[in-house]
Scaffold this active site. Structure first.
Site, PDB file in Angstrom:
ATOM      1  N   ARG A  94      74.335 -24.965  32.603  1.00 50.23           N
ATOM      2  CA  ARG A  94      74.312 -25.520  31.244  1.00 50.23           C
ATOM      3  C   ARG A  94      73.123 -24.983  30.460  1.00 50.23           C
ATOM      4  NH1 ARG A  94      72.701 -30.879  28.971  1.00 50.23           N
ATOM      5  NH2 ARG A  94      74.028 -31.244  27.149  1.00 50.23           N
ATOM      6  N   ASN A 133      70.583 -31.450  23.511  1.00 50.21           N
ATOM      7  CA  ASN A 133      69.737 -30.990  24.619  1.00 50.21           C
ATOM      8  C   ASN A 133      68.688 -31.993  25.086  1.00 50.21           C
ATOM      9  OD1 ASN A 133      71.050 -28.510  24.525  1.00 50.21           O
ATOM     10  ND2 ASN A 133      69.532 -27.587  23.173  1.00 50.21           N
ATOM     11  N   HIS A 165      82.503 -27.632  33.422  1.00 52.28           N
ATOM     12  CA  HIS A 165      82.275 -29.066  33.616  1.00 52.28           C
ATOM     13  C   HIS A 165      82.581 -29.509  35.041  1.00 52.28           C
ATOM     14  CE1 HIS A 165      82.714 -30.116  29.032  1.00 52.28           C
ATOM     15  NE2 HIS A 165      81.607 -29.454  29.321  1.00 52.28           N
TER      16      HIS A 165
END
Length: 324
Positions: free
Chosen positions: A64, A95, A194
């Protein structure tokens, strides 16, 4: 009148010019650092393997981190920069408090600096770490062109505007990914990252308690048993727990797509992959064991690692600050 160079000389000069133009992208794997830091990729791989062995959640964290770096200003490690006013990319809403792996990247970079001072960029370090971590938990490897430079600009509002949202519609996802050169097929493929992800309750509570802005309404597209489980873990208006994105959260596999197909995708954006015929067909295809997902994901990641390649920055000595 002056004379023109012979045709043979022009050809040689043309080849030299072509080699100069393409040189920055002609290396792959360990080749770019073959002479300047021959142990670079080995150092990164060994340290990433040790980190992920100790904490498998870091695999999704590294992936990520690289993804959020490349989507904003390209793959230039701008996501790693600190800001004294909390206005850097890492401080942006998508973030802040959720990106992981900064400390580990700093440790890897310190080891690289000890071996080869000022040679290996933070951007290359992050790209290598994301790949090696994915492989460590079952993903397929991809070749990496190396030689990126580190950027000097990091702005939170850029990340807020450019990163895909967990609440995005299918069309919004297509637009986000298209802005950095991806097709809608590649958008669906990369959503498969994911499979080793995790999230906070804040990203799903609107689906559970306030769907489409209607107080008390639960998203009707979400599986009823999953909604019940999530409500236990994520009470309304409370921080709640950390959530896995599929049943094998630390194994890179196809089960994310199987979950989405069964209306058990965690995010609204996951569920929205089924609202478009192309998205639904791809989710269906990749939900099956033995599909081409691992290969297709690796190809898409190679493409992502080359977004707006920075060759005119610097090689930071410490990844969180620009060189003085």
């Amino acid at each position: 009148m002056g004379s023109f160079p012979p045709l043979r000389l022009l050809s040689i000069l043309g080849l030299i010019l072509l080699a100069t133009i393409t040189d920055a992208h002609s290396y792959s794997g360990a080749d770019y650092y073959k002479d300047s830091c021959p142990q670079a990729t080995t150092i990164v791989t060994d340290m990433v393997n040790n980190f992920v062995k100790a904490n498998k959640n870091l695999a999704g964290g590294f992936l990520r981190l690289h993804f959020h770096d490349c989507f904003v200003r390209g793959c230039d490690a701008s996501v790693l920069l600190n800001s004294p006013t909390n206005t850097a990319e890492k401080d942006a809403r998508p973030n802040a408090g959720s990106l992981r792996g900064f400390h580990e990247i700093d440790q890897i970079k310190a080891a690289l600096e000890a071996e080869c001072p000022g040679i290996v960029s933070c951007a290359d370090t992050l790209a290598l770490a994301a790949r090696d971590a994915t492989v460590k938990v079952g993903g397929q490897s991809w070749s990496l062109d190396l030689g990126r430079k580190d950027g000097k600009v990091s702005i939170s509002s850029d990340a807020d505007a450019q990163l895909p949202s967990p609440f995005a519609t299918y069309d919004q996802l297509v637009q986000n990914f298209s802005a950095v050169g991806f097709t809608q097929e590649e958008m669906v493929i990369l959503s498969g990252g994911h499979t080793i992800g995790r999230s906070s309750c804040g990203a799903v509570q609107s689906r559970l308690y306030n769907f489409n802005g209607v107080a008390g309404l639960t998203d009707p597209s979400i599986d009823a048993s999953l909604a019940k489980q999530l409500k236990k873990k994520c009470p309304e208006n409370e921080p709640g727990s950390t959530l896995a994105m599929d049943s094998t959260k630390n194994t890179f596999d196809h089960l994310y797509f199987k979950a989405v197909l069964n209306n058990k995708g965690l995010f609204q954006s996951d569920a929205n992959l089924l609202t478009n015929p192309v998205g639904k067909e791809l989710v269906t295809r990749y939900s099956k064991a033995g599909s081409s997902f691992l290969t297709d994901f690796a190809a898409a990641m190679r493409k992502m690692s080359n977004i707006q390649w920075a060759t005119d920055g610097e090689v930071r000595r410490v990844c969180s600050v620009i060189n003085q």
